[in-house]
Design an enzyme around this catalytic site. Sequence first.
Site, short mmCIF file in Angstrom:
data_model
loop_
_atom_site.label_atom_id
_atom_site.label_comp_id
_atom_site.label_asym_id
_atom_site.label_seq_id
_atom_site.Cartn_x
_atom_site.Cartn_y
_atom_site.Cartn_z
N ASP A 280 13.19 -9.14 -2.67
CA ASP A 280 13.06 -7.82 -2.73
C ASP A 280 13.55 -7.14 -4.09
OD1 ASP A 280 12.36 -4.98 -1.52
OD2 ASP A 280 14.19 -4.91 -1.73
N GLU A 322 9.04 -9.88 -5.82
CA GLU A 322 8.47 -8.34 -5.59
C GLU A 322 8.96 -7.76 -6.71
OE1 GLU A 322 8.57 -4.04 -4.18
OE2 GLU A 322 10.36 -5.26 -4.38
C1 GLC Z 1 11.09 -2.76 -2.44
C2 GLC Z 1 10.42 -2.37 -1.18
C3 GLC Z 1 10.78 -0.70 -0.93
C4 GLC Z 1 12.33 -0.32 -0.89
C5 GLC Z 1 12.93 -1.06 -2.17
C6 GLC Z 1 14.46 -0.91 -2.05
O1 GLC Z 1 10.41 -1.92 -3.56
O2 GLC Z 1 9.27 -2.57 -1.21
O3 GLC Z 1 10.15 -0.50 0.31
O4 GLC Z 1 12.29 0.82 -0.89
O5 GLC Z 1 12.51 -2.19 -2.49
O6 GLC Z 1 14.97 -1.84 -1.23
#
Ligand code: GLC
Length: 639
Positions: A280, A322
Amino acid sequence: MPSAPPEIHEAAGRVLDGMDPLRRRTFALRLDRWWTDLIDPLTLLYGDAAGALANTLVAAAATAFRDREEDLHELDERRLLAPDWFQQPSVIGYAAYADRFAGSLAQVGDHLSYLTELGVHYLHLMPLLRAREGDNDGGYAVADYRAVDTRLGTIDDLRLLAGRLRGAGISLVIDLVLNHVAREHAWARAARAGDPKYRNYFRIYPDRTEPDAYESFLPEVFPDFAPGSFTWDDEAQGWVWTTFNSYQWDVNWANPEVFAEYAEIVLFLANLGVEVLRLDAIAFVWKRLGTDCQNQPEVHEITQALRAVVRIACPAVVFKAEAIVAPNQLVQYLGQGTHHGKVSDIAYHNSLMVQVWSTLATGDVTLTARALGSLPPKPSTAAWVTYARCHDDIGWAISDEDAAAVGLSGPAHRNFLSDWYAGRYPGSPARGVVFQYNPQTGDRRISGTAAALAGLAAADDDAAAADRAVARILLAHLIVFGWGGIPVIWSGDELGERGDPQWADEPGHAGDNRWVHRPRLDWSRAEQRHDPSTAPGRVFGGLAHAARVRAGIQALHAAVEAQVLPLHGSGILPVIRRHPMGTHVGLYNVTTHWRPYPAHEALGSGAREMLHDAQLVPDPQGLLWLPPLTGWWILSDPS
Ligand code: GLC
């Protein structure tokens, strides 16, 4: 390739003492194979501290290897024999919150046949580790990485579910939130209590000097509800780095102890049977003054070293980045230069998602062809996660250069898309909502389910409008399924769910309208999924059919690259994939009219349209005519 030094083998040997000699040998071979992958980035990141850290990591890897269940050792072997498992065209993904999908982790296991019917082999369960109480950013504020949210179940439930999924041929994907922890996490509590060891796990500044210096280069992630990137904390007596919400404390990856902590967490999750870890907000983990503190080269060193640990102990596990970043930065997350094949194997194709909605709004593929056509190729060992919608909002990541190249103004087009998808543009059937309006940049991101954006929510009694909306939902997914990679369906979209009108009523959700597109799955709607006279039936049936067809098309294996063919008119997006087992041409008509495409560009020898199992016959002018809002997948002999 230099092998691991004897003292490292000895450290591992002490842990593995008494294990079957063949197993021990396996560990030793892997350690030698991945040693440089591990030590090189650690040396770059931590200098003199690298040796001791490597020692700790190898001991941790050996412990995890020793304790790994037999079933998972077998999975490791299977994956090593088929390292392209996640690139296979049969792999369709599904993403859901466990509670919103089924109630609890145990109950997710009761819906495996539903997932299997949809062709799912990859299940991303949204954050499920114990988060802070109250507002927790949908679970992305983790308070304990070794416990499950009590509302969902226990660690044993998670282990059991992973096993059931594995048995059904579904890989479990979960989030590893590694840029920040909740303010309530034990590390943050210790830091606040004044423990210097834990204070150094974070970035805490006594006054505004450094925060101001950094902030002049930092964009705001949540300008609306969490402006700025630092939060004053009375207890800590300092400004804490908080990129996201004020209760999400960024950890300090420049500290080798933090690295060791996360490596242990990764191994712990791997031994529960998790197969894919979604890293993430990985772009944000390394900070450098004078930059926007995203995509720093060290990010890839960190990922490589973590990946090496995993490859030694539990090679079945792969990483998914991500990284919602500019296209020219994105490919690096899949391994470029010295990191090729050594970091994440999977990453989100945010650009494709944005382009799908852009092209459906304009009925014109020119910008899409340009934007997708100018992306650098991804490594052949990697796969995109392709998706029409996910749990997050849509930010209109369209560069000014791409827009200008096709005669559009970037800001004006992004503005149009926000208006269109918020339903504020004349004639727009969309019913999304604006997320995080930023008055400084004019950016307006959009929340909403696929059905809301495609016009199903607004169609009500208008059968023709509903037909078009269903066609748009299916077309969006066909583009996504046909690009290559792992197409991930966002829970509810397979039934054309319109969104949750009561999204703001739940505690902690009122300020964050992303909850509008995170509805609880409506199982009564799911019961209509076999009835083609209903919208759920048409969407679910269409997606399940596409998944089945896809599984049989090797040209959709992620190893080969999708390319946009020359355009003939502005209404059809033509995408070609040349694989040694066949050539696949996807034609996608994004307009509400019939559109022609020259047959000789799309049909090779032995050509067949796979979704309708039909032979295509051109008209006397040699044109193929595509019906409105329709996708075709044409498979020909290898060319
Ligand atoms: C990523 C997630 C999002 C979250 C962010 C902080 O972008 O997809 O939903 O708010 O991380 O953890």
